[in-house]
Design a protein around this motif. Structure first.
Motif, PDB file in Angstrom:
ATOM      1  N   UNK A 265       0.840  -1.201   0.000  1.00 56.75           N
ATOM      2  CA  UNK A 265       0.000   0.000   0.000  1.00 56.75           C
ATOM      3  C   UNK A 265       0.876   1.253   0.000  1.00 56.75           C
ATOM      4  N   UNK A 266       1.946   1.253   0.799  1.00 53.21           N
ATOM      5  CA  UNK A 266       2.839   2.412   0.848  1.00 53.21           C
ATOM      6  C   UNK A 266       3.455   2.692  -0.523  1.00 53.21           C
TER       7      UNK A 266
ATOM      8  N   UNK B  88      -8.619  -8.870   1.584  1.00 49.35           N
ATOM      9  CA  UNK B  88      -9.272  -7.637   2.020  1.00 49.35           C
ATOM     10  C   UNK B  88      -8.301  -6.832   2.851  1.00 49.35           C
ATOM     11  N   UNK B  89      -8.382  -5.510   2.733  1.00 52.26           N
ATOM     12  CA  UNK B  89      -7.424  -4.671   3.446  1.00 52.26           C
ATOM     13  C   UNK B  89      -8.081  -3.355   3.843  1.00 52.26           C
ATOM     14  N   UNK B  90      -7.886  -3.002   5.102  1.00 52.29           N
ATOM     15  CA  UNK B  90      -8.364  -1.716   5.617  1.00 52.29           C
ATOM     16  C   UNK B  90      -7.229  -1.126   6.448  1.00 52.29           C
ATOM     17  N   UNK B  91      -6.887   0.131   6.160  1.00 48.55           N
ATOM     18  CA  UNK B  91      -5.806   0.822   6.860  1.00 48.55           C
ATOM     19  C   UNK B  91      -6.265   2.237   7.163  1.00 48.55           C
TER      20      UNK B  91
ATOM     21  N   UNK C 115      -6.898   3.067  -6.220  1.00 45.19           N
ATOM     22  CA  UNK C 115      -6.412   4.448  -6.085  1.00 45.19           C
ATOM     23  C   UNK C 115      -7.468   5.320  -5.414  1.00 45.19           C
ATOM     24  N   UNK C 116      -8.713   5.116  -5.762  1.00 50.59           N
ATOM     25  CA  UNK C 116      -9.804   5.883  -5.156  1.00 50.59           C
ATOM     26  C   UNK C 116      -9.968   5.501  -3.689  1.00 50.59           C
ATOM     27  N   UNK C 117      -9.919   4.217  -3.392  1.00 51.45           N
ATOM     28  CA  UNK C 117     -10.101   3.744  -2.015  1.00 51.45           C
ATOM     29  C   UNK C 117      -9.020   4.304  -1.098  1.00 51.45           C
ATOM     30  N   UNK C 118      -7.783   4.349  -1.576  1.00 50.14           N
ATOM     31  CA  UNK C 118      -6.672   4.800  -0.736  1.00 50.14           C
ATOM     32  C   UNK C 118      -6.313   6.276  -0.937  1.00 50.14           C
ATOM     33  N   UNK C 119      -7.154   7.026  -1.652  1.00 54.55           N
ATOM     34  CA  UNK C 119      -6.876   8.444  -1.921  1.00 54.55           C
ATOM     35  C   UNK C 119      -6.740   9.256  -0.631  1.00 54.55           C
ATOM     36  N   UNK C 120      -7.609   9.025   0.331  1.00 54.79           N
ATOM     37  CA  UNK C 120      -7.554   9.793   1.576  1.00 54.79           C
ATOM     38  C   UNK C 120      -6.240   9.549   2.317  1.00 54.79           C
ATOM     39  N   UNK C 121      -5.832   8.309   2.405  1.00 57.26           N
ATOM     40  CA  UNK C 121      -4.561   7.961   3.051  1.00 57.26           C
ATOM     41  C   UNK C 121      -3.394   8.604   2.294  1.00 57.26           C
ATOM     42  N   UNK C 122      -3.450   8.537   0.977  1.00 48.49           N
ATOM     43  CA  UNK C 122      -2.412   9.131   0.137  1.00 48.49           C
ATOM     44  C   UNK C 122      -2.394  10.659   0.289  1.00 48.49           C
ATOM     45  N   UNK C 123      -3.562  11.276   0.278  1.00 49.43           N
ATOM     46  CA  UNK C 123      -3.649  12.732   0.387  1.00 49.43           C
ATOM     47  C   UNK C 123      -3.199  13.247   1.745  1.00 49.43           C
TER      48      UNK C 123
ATOM     49  N   UNK D 218      -1.472  -1.141  -9.507  1.00 46.58           N
ATOM     50  CA  UNK D 218      -1.574  -2.420 -10.212  1.00 46.58           C
ATOM     51  C   UNK D 218      -0.818  -3.532  -9.488  1.00 46.58           C
ATOM     52  N   UNK D 219       0.325  -3.225  -8.882  1.00 48.06           N
ATOM     53  CA  UNK D 219       1.083  -4.258  -8.167  1.00 48.06           C
ATOM     54  C   UNK D 219       0.313  -4.696  -6.920  1.00 48.06           C
ATOM     55  N   UNK D 220      -0.265  -3.744  -6.180  1.00 45.60           N
ATOM     56  CA  UNK D 220      -1.091  -4.090  -5.016  1.00 45.60           C
ATOM     57  C   UNK D 220      -2.208  -5.023  -5.460  1.00 45.60           C
TER      58      UNK D 220
END
Length: 164
Positions: free
Chosen positions: A51-52, A146-149, A81-89, A61-63
């Motif tokens: 994820x990082x 499944x993954x939630x962070x 990318x949409x799911x992890x956008x908040x974490x990324x932002x 794509x690799x994830x």
């Protein structure tokens, strides 16, 4: 928490709806034993690294490719990318999770469908990182199902009263 491919009941607190994973084939549901603690830690660290790196590069794509078939079928790179956008932002640097031993909320367990569930935190400052992970055993290898962070706000300890 941010989630990709997590069944709604597995998410705490509830996240926005994510397409549920496809049904698991009967042969893939065979109960695999809970792996040893070193393997569990490696799985956690591998998921955090994936994820990082996806957040750093913008390439999910690799994830996706590291996931189990049901995860891949229900999550394309754009969806992840949409799911992890908040974490990324928020510019959360998950690489720090690689130097800390995770604290598990309960022992890793095989749950419905033969999935390995691992939930816990990385006690980092100023924000701990919470995770809830599901892995499916595919041909003898545990793969992300499944993954939630999410970053967690640590409650500070009250300062002792000082008398003058």
């Amino acid at each position: 928490m941010l989630a990709a491919g997590m069944p709604a009941a597995a998410q705490r607190p509830p996240a926005r709806p994510v397409q549920a994973p496809a049904a698991i084939p009967a042969q893939a549901q065979a109960q695999a034993g809970v792996p040893d603690s070193l393997t569990v830690d490696r799985l956690i660290w591998s998921a955090m690294t994936a994820v990082d790196q996806a957040n750093q590069t913008g390439d999910y794509s690799v994830l996706r490719d590291l996931g189990a078939p049901g995860f891949q079928a229900n999550n394309n790179a754009a969806t992840l990318a949409t799911i992890f956008a908040n974490l990324r932002n928020q510019r959360i640097d998950l690489s720090y999770t690689l130097i800390v031993v995770p604290t598990l909320q309960f022992p890793p367990a095989i749950v419905q469908g033969g999935l390995l569930r691992v939930r816990g935190t990385f006690p980092l400052r100023p924000n701990a990182i919470g995770f809830d992970l599901l892995f499916q055993n595919v041909s003898g290898q545990w793969k992300i199902f499944g993954i939630a962070i999410a970053p967690l706000v640590l409650q500070s300890q009250p300062s002792p009263a000082i008398r003058r």
